[in-house]
Design a protein around this motif. Sequence first.
Motif, PDB file in Angstrom:
ATOM      1  N   LEU A   1       0.847  -1.312   0.253  1.00 43.99           N
ATOM      2  CA  LEU A   1      -0.204  -0.355  -0.023  1.00 43.99           C
ATOM      3  C   LEU A   1       0.492   1.448  -0.057  1.00 43.99           C
ATOM      4  O   LEU A   1       0.796   1.700  -0.941  1.00 43.99           O
ATOM      5  CB  LEU A   1      -0.410   0.306   1.410  1.00 43.99           C
ATOM      6  N   VAL A   2       1.984   1.391   0.552  1.00 43.08           N
ATOM      7  CA  VAL A   2       2.702   2.584   0.855  1.00 43.08           C
ATOM      8  C   VAL A   2       3.695   2.614  -0.982  1.00 43.08           C
ATOM      9  O   VAL A   2       3.655   3.880  -0.579  1.00 43.08           O
ATOM     10  CB  VAL A   2       4.013   2.242   1.654  1.00 43.08           C
ATOM     11  N   SER A   3       3.467   1.496  -0.644  1.00 48.74           N
ATOM     12  CA  SER A   3       4.015   1.553  -2.494  1.00 48.74           C
ATOM     13  C   SER A   3       3.325   2.119  -3.750  1.00 48.74           C
ATOM     14  O   SER A   3       3.669   2.858  -4.731  1.00 48.74           O
ATOM     15  CB  SER A   3       5.302   0.881  -3.065  1.00 48.74           C
ATOM     16  N   LEU A   4       2.226   1.772  -3.250  1.00 40.79           N
ATOM     17  CA  LEU A   4       1.094   3.054  -3.462  1.00 40.79           C
ATOM     18  C   LEU A   4       0.731   4.423  -3.596  1.00 40.79           C
ATOM     19  O   LEU A   4      -0.429   4.497  -3.711  1.00 40.79           O
ATOM     20  CB  LEU A   4      -0.154   1.910  -4.196  1.00 40.79           C
ATOM     21  N   GLY A   5       1.819   4.968  -2.889  1.00 38.91           N
ATOM     22  CA  GLY A   5       0.968   5.899  -2.196  1.00 38.91           C
ATOM     23  C   GLY A   5       0.995   6.698  -1.198  1.00 38.91           C
ATOM     24  O   GLY A   5      -0.167   7.332  -0.782  1.00 38.91           O
ATOM     25  N   VAL A   6      -0.084   5.299  -0.638  1.00 36.23           N
ATOM     26  CA  VAL A   6      -0.200   5.210   0.483  1.00 36.23           C
ATOM     27  C   VAL A   6       0.606   5.196   1.986  1.00 36.23           C
ATOM     28  O   VAL A   6       1.269   4.821   1.936  1.00 36.23           O
ATOM     29  CB  VAL A   6      -1.977   3.534   0.750  1.00 36.23           C
TER      30      VAL A   6
END
Length: 237
Positions: A221-226
């Motif tokens: 999720l963090v890699s997707l900008g979350v």
Amino acid sequence: MILNKPYVISAIEKTTRDVTTFTFKAQDATSIDFSPGMFAMLTHVDAATGQKISRAFSIANCPPSGELQFFISMIGGQLTSKLAAAKVGDIYLVSAPYGQFKLDPNFSEKLLFLAGGTGLAPFFSMLKYIIATGKKPDIELIYSVKYPYDIIEQKELEAMVEQLGGRLTVTVTRPADGDGWTGNKGRVDAALIGKCAPDVKERVSYICGPPEFVKALKSALVSLGVSEKEIKAEMWG
Ligand SMILES: Cc1cc2nc3c(=O)[nH]c(=O)nc-3n(C[C@H](O)[C@H](O)[C@H](O)COP(=O)(O)OP(=O)(O)OC[C@H]3O[C@@H](n4cnc5c(N)ncnc54)[C@H](O)[C@@H]3O)c2cc1C
């Protein structure tokens, strides 16, 4: 909040090969309130020695309720072996509710639920609760199971997601020749999340499952900008 209150087993249903659904009813028939996503502590008391074994289980049914339903992976451990021998009518002690993993009462219009194995339980409670509110948020549920036959309460799950106009993506991590599975295969990763929820940054994300599942999906999720601090997660294994 209840502490060590007697609850009677009112139903035992083998849901999948490894998971059994247990329903407990308060012996005094009173109801408790909880937020969907929270868990209960279930205690077995040995009739002969008085020895107690307590474990946490996420509540799978809709609050408020005089019943508590749990999806329990029957791994043959201390408490699960007691439960494997349990019968309708047996009494356990329940303390509840506990936990910070809960659906915000003013839940967002766009939700992403990521469930691994019996980590589906809190989402079952959330789906039931959302249906009861009459609201229709945009729900994307991605559910990872090892084998096709591991899908917990499949019909009810599909029906609830359909009723809410949401989308359910099941992925099987250990597909085998001849298992008849034609859906997604492999672990949940950033690519699958991005495909199912291209608007992931607009969603409130909840993850529940084994520690490695939760860790991997937080990173995805963090890699997707979350933002990591916006992710709600619960893990057990
Ligand atoms: C907040 C929270 C919510 C939980 N909700 C649920 C739930 O909804 N459903 C559920 O089933 N469990 C849930 N658990 C896990 C549950 O509390 C117990 O840990 C689990 O049932 C095992 O308890 P036990 O006494 O039978 O095993 P124990 O005697 O405590 O043995 C556990 C040991 O078994 C091993 N083990 C773990 N998983 C497996 C496996 N799949 N196969 C074989 N060995 C394994 C591990 O090494 C672990 O140390 C939750 C835990 C927490 C903290």
